[in-house]
Design a protein around this motif. Structure first.
Motif, short mmCIF file in Angstrom:
data_model
loop_
_atom_site.label_atom_id
_atom_site.label_comp_id
_atom_site.label_asym_id
_atom_site.label_seq_id
_atom_site.Cartn_x
_atom_site.Cartn_y
_atom_site.Cartn_z
N PRO A 213 0.86 -1.02 -0.33
CA PRO A 213 -0.07 0.15 -0.01
C PRO A 213 1.38 1.42 0.01
N ILE A 214 2.05 1.36 0.31
CA ILE A 214 3.12 2.64 0.53
C ILE A 214 2.68 3.22 -1.04
N ILE A 215 3.07 2.35 -1.75
CA ILE A 215 3.40 3.04 -3.08
C ILE A 215 2.28 2.61 -4.62
N SER A 233 16.27 -2.00 -8.00
CA SER A 233 15.13 -2.13 -6.85
C SER A 233 14.06 -1.03 -6.88
N MET A 234 13.52 -1.59 -6.95
CA MET A 234 11.85 -0.72 -6.55
C MET A 234 11.68 -0.58 -5.44
N PRO A 235 11.67 0.93 -5.06
CA PRO A 235 11.83 0.85 -2.85
C PRO A 235 10.49 1.68 -3.14
N PRO A 236 9.56 0.80 -1.54
CA PRO A 236 10.21 0.18 -0.59
C PRO A 236 9.65 -1.78 -0.41
N ILE A 237 10.05 -1.72 -2.21
CA ILE A 237 9.08 -3.00 -2.60
C ILE A 237 10.08 -4.01 -2.53
N ILE A 238 10.49 -4.80 -3.32
CA ILE A 238 11.77 -5.38 -3.21
C ILE A 238 12.90 -5.00 -3.98
N ASN A 239 13.78 -5.44 -4.01
CA ASN A 239 15.58 -4.96 -4.71
C ASN A 239 15.28 -6.73 -5.97
N GLY A 240 16.40 -6.42 -6.99
CA GLY A 240 15.96 -7.04 -8.29
C GLY A 240 17.24 -8.25 -7.48
N ASP A 241 17.11 -9.37 -8.48
CA ASP A 241 17.52 -10.49 -8.51
C ASP A 241 19.17 -9.85 -9.52
N HIS A 242 19.36 -9.54 -10.13
CA HIS A 242 20.75 -9.83 -10.92
C HIS A 242 21.76 -8.97 -9.87
N SER A 243 20.96 -8.28 -8.95
CA SER A 243 22.21 -7.69 -7.87
C SER A 243 22.38 -7.94 -6.43
N LYS A 244 21.83 -9.43 -6.19
CA LYS A 244 21.63 -10.13 -4.98
C LYS A 244 23.06 -9.70 -4.37
N ILE A 245 22.60 -10.41 -3.03
CA ILE A 245 23.56 -10.67 -2.53
C ILE A 245 23.96 -12.01 -1.79
N THR A 246 25.47 -12.41 -2.28
CA THR A 246 25.81 -14.19 -1.61
C THR A 246 26.63 -13.73 -1.07
N LEU A 247 27.41 -15.04 -0.02
CA LEU A 247 28.57 -14.98 0.64
C LEU A 247 29.73 -14.77 -0.30
N ASP A 248 29.71 -14.79 -1.88
CA ASP A 248 31.60 -14.38 -2.94
C ASP A 248 30.65 -13.07 -2.82
N THR A 249 29.80 -12.48 -2.18
CA THR A 249 30.00 -10.89 -2.84
C THR A 249 30.89 -10.22 -2.31
N LYS A 250 31.58 -9.55 -3.30
CA LYS A 250 33.18 -8.60 -2.23
C LYS A 250 33.14 -7.14 -2.48
N ASN A 251 32.18 -6.00 -2.85
CA ASN A 251 32.14 -5.13 -2.79
C ASN A 251 30.25 -4.72 -2.87
N ILE A 252 29.71 -4.48 -1.90
CA ILE A 252 27.93 -3.51 -1.69
C ILE A 252 28.32 -2.51 -1.35
N PHE A 253 27.06 -2.03 -3.52
CA PHE A 253 26.50 -1.11 -3.17
C PHE A 253 24.94 -0.96 -2.37
N ILE A 254 25.47 0.04 -1.14
CA ILE A 254 23.95 0.40 -0.77
C ILE A 254 22.99 1.07 -0.38
N GLU A 255 22.28 1.66 -0.69
CA GLU A 255 21.22 2.73 -0.80
C GLU A 255 20.48 2.56 -0.57
N CYS A 256 19.29 4.15 0.39
CA CYS A 256 18.70 4.28 1.11
C CYS A 256 17.55 5.07 0.31
N THR A 257 16.20 4.65 0.23
CA THR A 257 15.45 5.52 -0.33
C THR A 257 14.97 6.14 0.60
N ALA A 258 14.26 7.27 0.88
CA ALA A 258 13.11 8.05 2.30
C ALA A 258 12.51 8.72 2.03
#
Length: 598
Positions: A213-215, A233-258
């Motif tokens: 209901p938020i959007i 991502s389509m905030p605030p609902i869900i992130n895309g599968d293409h850029s998902k974090i795994t145990l092998d991830t080395k570099n993390i991009f963090i975004e916060c929409t508000a």
């Protein structure tokens, strides 16, 4: 109050000591926390899904700790361990630093986002090494923040992405649902979905349906894309599968929409400060340039500190202790608040770090001193002023009248303090002059638009919901109503009222009048006749014809006049009022203002 579950073995390893349950409970108490439960994954699953489905679950001991709602830095294993190690003197307060990359990542906020979620902040963690435990903690922290400071994603939504799978610069935009198509993290089918199609899918998803209901009704949905147009991502609902974090991830991009920039900064700081310890160079964060719609470029995260100056004498006086400045500085440093003493020794300069956004005022510093000193170590002092508490006169009178009316055969009801405008006026055939009721600025439903101005409507709703009960039904309530009053500081005042209602096959005028006489007699007010002699009139109470539209008027209603002013009304409820509440049998009602009898 959020609860965090920590694996005991992992906790002991990081604290470099094993604790018994009692010892760890004592440590939590000393630090101002509470050990809520000691359990295991198997035990939790057994309670929720049964022993059969939980037979293969882990039996590793889990400590569940209650965390204060404003301590966002304690919502994960990393934060709790770091805080306890500093508290026990094993580590110093951690400093965080920004490292400049060869080329900063850039995120551009487009103007169309201003009507949906206008703010976005971002940061990068480089060279991260994740284990299953740290990965789980990373995900859990985001969920805890979403439920707490983010207010279920309405204020802030966090997105984390594998930077090596996407390419900057990034764009935060708001687009029509038909123009957004991507493969989400959680979907029933492995394929791309259009945004509006995805929202219909998530309306039945147990976890995500609360965010839809938020959007959902917005003409444009927020979306973050990379340089190649890939949806992050389509905030605030869900992130895309293409850029998902795994145990092998080395570099993390963090975004916060508000919708709240201050809270977005706090959330971003929490995530990067908690998990930068896993970077190749621990406790370093790479900044990101955010280009606002007006063209201004702002760098995030903001890891700046601030200094609060507090007098030593004031701290001691507020808490009731007697400590020298060096001791107070030591106590605050144990709480991750590095402190220095002023040159004259009378003040403390307290450094508030990015992980302590809960420190807003000097009183927050006093509280941390008290926790570090130990509440049990504060000496008990007899108050210098002797006083005796007692019940408020209006509450004492109310309790006495509750017994009186109950002994008359009435059952007490407790109705909502908020009601709809129709309940207070329209349904009772009374006019709303706009100067009586305190109105709620942003009511959630039509049933809770104003603060009630009478008790009668609540009792009528009670009868309407209990029409099937054997007649007669006799109910009463003694509670406050709120009336606008410009002469008060708040612009409104509370009035204590007594209301009673009889639901029966007969109008019950005599019974409701008898209750009125009985109550007035118990209040010590005698019945008198209306005369021209003011002294005689003011010595007691009498009744006169009522013109209250909620009642039958001259045919069956009377105003109660006491000490020269109207204090109530009783009589037969008007048939139109009964129809409005879908009540099919007559009702007699009484409502008295009790403030004048205190």
């Amino acid at each position: 109050m959020p609860t965090v579950g920590l694996k005991a073995e992992l906790l002991f390893e990081r604290l470099e000591r094993r604790y018994t349950e009692d010892e760890f409970q004592e440590l939590c108490f000393e630090f101002g926390l509470e050990l809520d439960d000691v359990t295991s994954e198997k035990e939790q699953l057994t309670k929720s899904v049964g022993a059969e489905k939980a037979k293969d679950a882990s039996e590793e001991v889990i400590f569940k700790i209650d965390i204060p709602a404003n301590r966002y830095d304690l919502l994960c294993m990393e934060g709790i361990v770091r805080a306890l190690r500093v508290f026990k003197g094993l580590d110093k307060t951690q400093k965080f630093s920004l490292v400049e990359p060869p080329q900063r990542q850039k995120l551009t906020v487009m103007p169309d986002t201003q009507a949906v979620r206008p703010f976005c902040v971002a940061a990068v963690l480089r060279g991260v090494t994740l284990t299953q435990d740290s990965y789980d903690s990373f995900i859990d922290l985001q969920e805890k923040l979403h439920q707490n400071i983010c207010r279920k994603r309405t204020l802030v939504a966090i997105g984390t992405h594998d930077l090596d799978t996407i390419k900057g610069p990034f764009v935060y935009d708001a687009q029509a649902p038909k123009d957004i198509k991507f493969k989400p993290l959680r979907s029933p089918e492995i394929r791309e979905y259009q945004a509006d199609e995805l929202m219909k899918v998530y309306e039945t998803d147990l976890q995500l349906k609360q965010y839809v209901p938020i959007i959902k009704d917005k003409p444009r949905y927020p979306v973050i894309r990379d340089a190649n147009g890939v949806v992050l991502s389509m905030p605030p609902i869900i992130n895309g599968d293409h850029s998902k974090i795994t145990l092998d991830t080395k570099n993390i991009f963090i975004e916060c929409t508000a919708t709240d920039l201050t809270k977005a900064n706090v959330v971003l700081n929490m995530v990067v400060c908690m998990f930068s310890e896993y970077c190749a160079e621990p406790f370093t964060i790479e900044p990101v340039d955010v280009v606002r719609p007006d063209g201004a470029v702002v760098s995030y995260p903001d890891l700046s500190t601030r200094v609060e100056t507090v007098p030593v004498e004031l701290i001691n006086r507020r808490i009731g202790i007697n400590c020298w400045a060096p001791r107070l500085a030591e106590l605050l440093t144990r709480m991750q608040l590095p402190t220095e003493i002023s040159e004259d020794g009378t003040k403390l300069d307290v450094t508030v770090t990015p992980v302590r956004p809960d420190i807003i005022h000097a009183c927050d510093i006093w509280e941390d001193v008290a926790i570090s000193y130990g509440y049990n170590n504060i000496a008990r002092i007899d108050p210098q002023v002797v006083s005796q508490g007692e019940q408020q006169p209006v509450n004492k009178l109310s309790d006495q009248l509750r017994e009186v009316v109950a002994h008359a055969g009435f059952t007490e009801a407790l109705t909502f303090a908020l009601c709809g405008s129709d309940d207070a006026f329209g349904f009772l055939r009374r006019e709303d002059d706009g100067k009586t009721a305190a109105t709620i600025a942003n009511p959630v439903t039509q049933e809770f638009q104003i603060v009630r101005v009478n008790l009668l409507s609540g009792l009528l709703k009670t009868i309407a919901e209990n029409r099937a009960m054997p007649q007669p039904v006799k109910v009463f309530e003694i509670s406050d109503v709120v009336l606008l009053d410009p002469s008060t500081e708040t612009g409104a005042r509370n009035c204590r009222r007594l209301a009673a209602l009889i639901y029966s096959q007969s109008p019950c005028f005599e019974e409701i009048q008898a209750l009125c006489d009985y109550v007035m007699n118990q209040l010590g007010v005698s019945r008198c006749e209306p005369t021209d002699d003011k002294a005689t009139r003011d010595a007691g109470y009498y009744v006169i014809e009522s013109h209250d539209p909620a009642f039958l008027g001259a045919l069956g209603a009377a105003d109660v006049i006491c000490f020269g002013k109207r204090v109530g009304v009783f009589g037969v409820v008007h048939p139109e009022v009964l129809t409005n509440y879908k009540i099919k049998a007559p009702c007699g009602a009484l409502e008295l203002d009790l403030d004048g009898f205190v």
